[in-house]
Design a protein around this motif. Structure first.
Motif, PDB file in Angstrom:
ATOM      1  N   ALA A 124     131.248  24.347 -30.488  1.00 46.28           N
ATOM      2  CA  ALA A 124     130.066  25.211 -30.508  1.00 46.28           C
ATOM      3  C   ALA A 124     128.894  24.612 -29.732  1.00 46.28           C
ATOM      4  N   GLU A 125     128.946  23.306 -29.462  1.00 46.75           N
ATOM      5  CA  GLU A 125     127.844  22.639 -28.769  1.00 46.75           C
ATOM      6  C   GLU A 125     128.175  22.300 -27.316  1.00 46.75           C
ATOM      7  N   GLU A 126     129.338  22.712 -26.848  1.00 47.27           N
ATOM      8  CA  GLU A 126     129.711  22.447 -25.459  1.00 47.27           C
ATOM      9  C   GLU A 126     128.752  23.162 -24.500  1.00 47.27           C
ATOM     10  N   ARG A 127     128.461  22.528 -23.381  1.00 47.88           N
ATOM     11  CA  ARG A 127     127.581  23.122 -22.372  1.00 47.88           C
ATOM     12  C   ARG A 127     128.014  22.669 -20.992  1.00 47.88           C
ATOM     13  N   ASN A 128     127.515  23.359 -19.997  1.00 47.84           N
ATOM     14  CA  ASN A 128     127.852  22.996 -18.622  1.00 47.84           C
ATOM     15  C   ASN A 128     127.158  21.689 -18.235  1.00 47.84           C
ATOM     16  N   ARG A 129     127.911  20.842 -17.546  1.00 49.75           N
ATOM     17  CA  ARG A 129     127.373  19.559 -17.105  1.00 49.75           C
ATOM     18  C   ARG A 129     127.674  19.352 -15.626  1.00 49.75           C
ATOM     19  N   PRO A 130     126.887  18.516 -14.953  1.00 48.95           N
ATOM     20  CA  PRO A 130     127.155  18.221 -13.549  1.00 48.95           C
ATOM     21  C   PRO A 130     128.541  17.618 -13.369  1.00 48.95           C
ATOM     22  N   ALA A 131     129.070  17.716 -12.170  1.00 49.52           N
ATOM     23  CA  ALA A 131     130.398  17.184 -11.878  1.00 49.52           C
ATOM     24  C   ALA A 131     130.467  15.702 -12.222  1.00 49.52           C
ATOM     25  N   GLY A 132     131.491  15.326 -12.992  1.00 51.59           N
ATOM     26  CA  GLY A 132     131.695  13.933 -13.355  1.00 51.59           C
ATOM     27  C   GLY A 132     130.955  13.481 -14.594  1.00 51.59           C
ATOM     28  N   ALA A 133     129.978  14.264 -15.049  1.00 50.07           N
ATOM     29  CA  ALA A 133     129.197  13.889 -16.227  1.00 50.07           C
ATOM     30  C   ALA A 133     130.015  14.111 -17.496  1.00 50.07           C
ATOM     31  N   ARG A 134     129.794  13.253 -18.479  1.00 50.26           N
ATOM     32  CA  ARG A 134     130.518  13.339 -19.748  1.00 50.26           C
ATOM     33  C   ARG A 134     129.524  13.308 -20.897  1.00 50.26           C
ATOM     34  N   GLU A 135     129.958  13.806 -22.057  1.00 50.64           N
ATOM     35  CA  GLU A 135     129.099  13.783 -23.243  1.00 50.64           C
ATOM     36  C   GLU A 135     129.955  13.616 -24.480  1.00 50.64           C
ATOM     37  N   TRP A 136     129.420  12.866 -25.457  1.00 50.94           N
ATOM     38  CA  TRP A 136     130.093  12.629 -26.734  1.00 50.94           C
ATOM     39  C   TRP A 136     129.069  12.679 -27.867  1.00 50.94           C
ATOM     40  N   ARG A 137     129.577  12.614 -29.092  1.00 49.99           N
ATOM     41  CA  ARG A 137     128.731  12.406 -30.259  1.00 49.99           C
ATOM     42  C   ARG A 137     129.014  11.004 -30.801  1.00 49.99           C
ATOM     43  N   LEU A 138     127.964  10.315 -31.208  1.00 52.12           N
ATOM     44  CA  LEU A 138     128.095   8.970 -31.734  1.00 52.12           C
ATOM     45  C   LEU A 138     128.571   9.019 -33.182  1.00 52.12           C
ATOM     46  N   HIS A 139     129.600   8.256 -33.482  1.00 47.26           N
ATOM     47  CA  HIS A 139     130.091   8.157 -34.857  1.00 47.26           C
ATOM     48  C   HIS A 139     129.293   7.072 -35.570  1.00 47.26           C
ATOM     49  N   VAL A 140     128.511   7.469 -36.563  1.00 50.07           N
ATOM     50  CA  VAL A 140     127.655   6.539 -37.298  1.00 50.07           C
ATOM     51  C   VAL A 140     128.211   6.379 -38.711  1.00 50.07           C
ATOM     52  N   ASP A 141     128.707   5.203 -39.017  1.00 51.27           N
ATOM     53  CA  ASP A 141     129.277   4.926 -40.332  1.00 51.27           C
ATOM     54  C   ASP A 141     128.569   3.719 -40.936  1.00 51.27           C
ATOM     55  N   PRO A 142     127.580   3.931 -41.824  1.00 56.22           N
ATOM     56  CA  PRO A 142     126.830   2.813 -42.421  1.00 56.22           C
ATOM     57  C   PRO A 142     127.673   1.865 -43.258  1.00 56.22           C
ATOM     58  N   THR A 143     128.949   2.219 -43.512  1.00 55.45           N
ATOM     59  CA  THR A 143     129.827   1.312 -44.258  1.00 55.45           C
ATOM     60  C   THR A 143     130.648   0.422 -43.336  1.00 55.45           C
ATOM     61  N   HIS A 144     130.529   0.608 -42.027  1.00 60.14           N
ATOM     62  CA  HIS A 144     131.330  -0.188 -41.098  1.00 60.14           C
ATOM     63  C   HIS A 144     130.915  -1.661 -41.206  1.00 60.14           C
ATOM     64  N   PRO A 145     131.876  -2.575 -41.415  1.00 65.92           N
ATOM     65  CA  PRO A 145     131.519  -3.985 -41.637  1.00 65.92           C
ATOM     66  C   PRO A 145     131.025  -4.715 -40.394  1.00 65.92           C
ATOM     67  N   GLY A 146     131.207  -4.111 -39.218  1.00 63.36           N
ATOM     68  CA  GLY A 146     130.754  -4.750 -37.998  1.00 63.36           C
ATOM     69  C   GLY A 146     129.460  -4.183 -37.470  1.00 63.36           C
ATOM     70  N   TYR A 147     129.437  -2.887 -37.218  1.00 70.55           N
ATOM     71  CA  TYR A 147     128.245  -2.254 -36.653  1.00 70.55           C
ATOM     72  C   TYR A 147     127.096  -2.212 -37.665  1.00 70.55           C
ATOM     73  N   PHE A 148     127.443  -2.184 -38.956  1.00 66.48           N
ATOM     74  CA  PHE A 148     126.430  -2.293 -40.016  1.00 66.48           C
ATOM     75  C   PHE A 148     126.767  -3.543 -40.835  1.00 66.48           C
ATOM     76  N   GLU A 149     126.641  -4.697 -40.191  1.00 70.10           N
ATOM     77  CA  GLU A 149     126.963  -5.973 -40.843  1.00 70.10           C
ATOM     78  C   GLU A 149     126.066  -6.206 -42.045  1.00 70.10           C
ATOM     79  N   HIS A 150     124.872  -5.642 -42.008  1.00 66.02           N
ATOM     80  CA  HIS A 150     123.975  -5.613 -43.161  1.00 66.02           C
ATOM     81  C   HIS A 150     123.278  -4.254 -43.142  1.00 66.02           C
ATOM     82  N   PRO A 151     122.735  -3.792 -44.278  1.00 66.79           N
ATOM     83  CA  PRO A 151     122.136  -2.451 -44.330  1.00 66.79           C
ATOM     84  C   PRO A 151     121.024  -2.266 -43.307  1.00 66.79           C
ATOM     85  N   SER A 152     120.947  -1.049 -42.771  1.00 67.69           N
ATOM     86  CA  SER A 152     119.911  -0.724 -41.792  1.00 67.69           C
ATOM     87  C   SER A 152     119.375   0.675 -42.083  1.00 67.69           C
TER      88      SER A 152
END
Length: 328
Positions: A227-255
């Motif tokens: 539902a959020e797809e849109r036209n982008r310039p040639a070669g351009a890419r887009e994603w959504r960031l996966h945010v998991d506050p329980t991840h032991p690495g990316y959230f090594e301590h609470p933030s």
């Protein structure tokens, strides 16, 4: 561990001033200890296994030598397909060095909040960073640049310019810009920056849940909902960031916000996806505002004519961070 002052450790030889200084610095680099990690408090880590710095000495006016030991493998940082150590492991080491030097040599109190404004890393000699049969002993030659006119008692501003060496061989250069403020000012800053409608997320829960079928939990990019797809310039890419506050690495301590290292990891992965999986050799990033945990973050990448990749992380129309990367 011998954290100390260079002049008190090494004898002064009867050489010309330049030769004498360089000789002293060479001896200081060779004398750095890699036997144990520094206190985790000085690099804002909850676990001692996440501390990579081992030693430091003063090498002159606002010049420091920092020792670090980089593991052959790590839950987050694994050797590149080229055989060299993980690019983001070097970035994390640079981050730790800036925080440690601020506390240890610039009297920044523990408990203050570090806000990174910019961070760059450029690898010049990948072969020197090749992972072998043991951990890499790394030396960071750091120059600390602070504003002219004396220190502001309410905040600490600094830029850390670093030359990274392995075995006496320069392999990379890095720079990190930070602003450090106390808890009261940080609370006010965060309150002003939050949207009134943003609901807080408990540290023990994930804003997006666990990725279904994810093979590698280090991978933080997810497809854009149809539902959020849109036209982008040639070669351009887009994603959504996966945010998991329980991840032991990316959230090594609470933030209370999306960590800067998570955004940089997203940039690394987006650059590799855009260039066909090549390893990152340089990244120049600037941070604008905090990202809130409860709102979606878009990650965009677009190749340039000169072979680089331009990257951006946005949230609700606000730019959180931008970067330019090169892969090889």
């Amino acid at each position: 561990m011998s954290i100390g002052v260079l002049q008190t450790v090494l004898p002064v030889e009867t050489l010309t001033p330049v030769d004498s200084l360089e000789s002293l610095i060479r001896e200081a680099k060779e004398g750095l200890s890699f036997d144990r990690a520094i206190s985790r408090r000085f690099v804002h880590r909850a676990s001692v296994t996440e501390v990579f710095l081992t030693d430091a000495v003063v090498a002159g006016a606002d010049r420091f030598l920092v020792g670090a030991q980089l593991p052959r493998n790590h839950a987050l940082y694994r050797p590149e397909t080229t055989g060299q150590c993980d690019f983001m492991l070097l970035v994390e080491t640079v981050r730790q060095a800036g925080i440690f030097l601020s506390h240890r040599y610039h009297d920044v109190p523990l408990g203050h909040h570090f806000i990174f404004k910019a961070l760059s890393l450029r690898i010049g000699d990948p072969a020197a960073l090749r992972v072998g049969c043991g951990p890499l002993a790394v030396v960071l030659d750091v120059k600390v640049v602070t504003p002219a006119g004396g220190r502001n008692p309410r905040r600490f501003d600094a830029r850390f310019d670093m030359v990274i060496e392995v075995g006496g061989r320069e392999c990379a250069r890095a720079s990190a810009g930070v602003v450090v403020i106390d808890g009261v000012r940080y609370g006010r800053l965060r309150q002003r920056g939050r949207d009134a409608e943003t609901a807080p997320v408990e540290p023990a829960t994930s804003a997006y849940g666990t990725a279904a079928g994810a093979v590698d939990d280090r991978y933080v990019l997810r497809s854009v909902p149809a539902a959020e797809e849109r036209n982008r310039p040639a070669g351009a890419r887009e994603w959504r960031l996966h945010v998991d506050p329980t991840h032991p690495g990316y959230f090594e301590h609470p933030s209370d916000h999306v960590p800067g290292m998570l955004l940089l990891e997203a940039f690394r992965q987006a650059a590799r996806e855009t260039t066909g999986g090549a390893a990152l050799t340089s990244l120049d990033a600037d941070f604008a505002v905090f990202g809130e945990l409860a709102r979606a973050v878009a990650v965009e990448a677009a190749p340039t004519e000169d072979g680089r990749v331009r990257l951006a992380a946005t949230q609700g129309g606000r730019v959180l961070a931008t970067a330019v990367a090169r892969c090889a």
